[in-house]
Structures are given as C-alpha cells and as structure tokens.
Design a protein around this motif. Sequence first.
Motif, mmCIF file in Angstrom:
data_model
loop_
_atom_site.group_PDB
_atom_site.id
_atom_site.type_symbol
_atom_site.label_atom_id
_atom_site.label_comp_id
_atom_site.label_asym_id
_atom_site.label_seq_id
_atom_site.Cartn_x
_atom_site.Cartn_y
_atom_site.Cartn_z
ATOM 1 N N LYS A 1 0.896 -1.022 -0.007
ATOM 2 C CA LYS A 1 0.119 -0.129 -0.082
ATOM 3 C C LYS A 1 0.848 1.257 0.015
ATOM 4 C CE LYS A 1 -3.811 2.384 0.427
ATOM 5 N NZ LYS A 1 -4.879 2.238 -0.680
ATOM 6 N N THR B 1 0.444 5.164 0.140
ATOM 7 C CA THR B 1 -0.387 6.512 0.441
ATOM 8 C C THR B 1 0.284 7.884 0.735
ATOM 9 O OG1 THR B 1 -2.257 7.062 1.669
ATOM 10 C CG2 THR B 1 -0.711 5.966 2.914
ATOM 11 N N VAL C 1 -5.632 4.862 5.802
ATOM 12 C CA VAL C 1 -5.338 3.389 5.360
ATOM 13 C C VAL C 1 -6.198 2.326 5.981
ATOM 14 C CG1 VAL C 1 -3.316 4.041 3.905
ATOM 15 C CG2 VAL C 1 -3.223 3.283 6.304
ATOM 16 N N THR D 1 1.698 -6.652 5.071
ATOM 17 C CA THR D 1 1.056 -5.582 4.266
ATOM 18 C C THR D 1 2.366 -4.695 4.334
ATOM 19 O OG1 THR D 1 -1.212 -5.832 4.277
ATOM 20 C CG2 THR D 1 -0.407 -3.585 3.859
#
Lengths: 111, 114
Positions: free
Chosen positions: B11, B13, B19, B109
């Motif tokens: 991810k 951002t 998030v 993640t």
Amino acid sequence: SQQGEEDPQALSIQEGENATMNCSYKTSINNLQWYRQNSGRGLVHLILIRSNEREKHSGRLRVTLDTSKKSSSLLITASRAADTASYFCATDFSGNTPLVFGKGTRLSVIA
Amino acid sequence: EAEVAQSPRYKITEKSQAVAFWCDPISGHATLYWYRQILGQGPELLVQFQDESVVDDSQLPKDRFSAERLKGVDSTLKIQPAELGDSAMYLCASSLGPAQETQYFGPGTRLLVL
C-alpha cells in the motif's frame, strides 16, 4: 523496548557449513521461541523451548537454553542456500504477556 | 495447509490519508495479533485480540490507529491520518489460545507513506 538481542547481527557462511546464532535476554522468561523470516515475508515458527528445558532438536535445528546466563542459541547444521533469511528469538515472561522479538540475525548462505 | 491471509500486500499512500489493512486468521484461532515491523527490526505488538475482545493495546497509538475484530474472526487495522513514520510492514498473526504458544503469521502488508 525489545527483550531479546540476537548476535551476530549478520552472518555469512558457505553452503554445508553450520550456522550458530545467539539470543540474550534480560529477565526471567516462560519460554523462548525462534522464528525465521524470508525477505519481505511473514515469520515462520521454528521451535519453542520452555524455561525448564535445556535443549531441543527439530530436523537440522538445535536450540539450547541457559537460563542462568539468560541466553539461547540456534544451530543450523549443514546449511543450505534456502536457509538464507532473518532469524528472530522471541521471549515471554508469562502466559499472559506478549511475545517480545529481538532485532534478528540476517543469515546469508552462499552456494 | 491453513494460512493467515492479509490484504493488501502493498500500500502506497500520502501522509494525512487513511489506510486500512485486513487480516483473516487461521480458522478456529481465537487469538489474533497485529504487529508493526520497521525495516531491520523485529516485530512489535500493536494489539492482541482474544475472540472479539482487545487483550492488549498498550502499544497502539490510539490517536491515529484503531483495530477491530467485530465477530471474533477477521480483523481490520486502520490508520488515520497516516504519517511518514508509519511506513513499515504490518504483520497479522494468530494462535489457538491466549497463551504465548506458536503464532502463525500472514505475509504482511508493506506500507509506504509519502
């Protein structure tokens, strides 16, 4: 803060050699675990040794625990390139406290 | 072989954005953990659930982080707003019971905050 401290921080060996990593901790523990982490992946549990145990084996892995010295060692015999990873020790003080991981030893096994 | 599932795997951002990370533990595992791992360090516990209840969130920055496990199965970890220092790997793990026995980790993640 991290309870366990692994030594060395990094280790590079030839395939077929043995690899030894050490973990020292500061306070009395309930048990100690070793985990492996391949680059960019999650951790994989290797072995758990309880405070009343002194040595455990699992395949090519041998773990010792010396509670008087507050230290543990992980021995990987006949290392393979696939053993290249980071190895972490994790300790807990009792069944109700979280696991505390060390900073890890980065092992590189060169084919 | 049963595994812990996490999404997304990566991810990116911008700071101040929100998030969210999702974790599905191994079926039947009552205890679920969220860890944060900074590059070159070991995982540090953010929050531990026993079924749907929080057991330990002492290290969770509650001003910006929240976690829930509403039905005692899957879990969501949220950061709002994200800060540059939140860039790290977020790992989910599960275990059968509350005792600190073997934990099974998901793939993680990797979050990058720009």
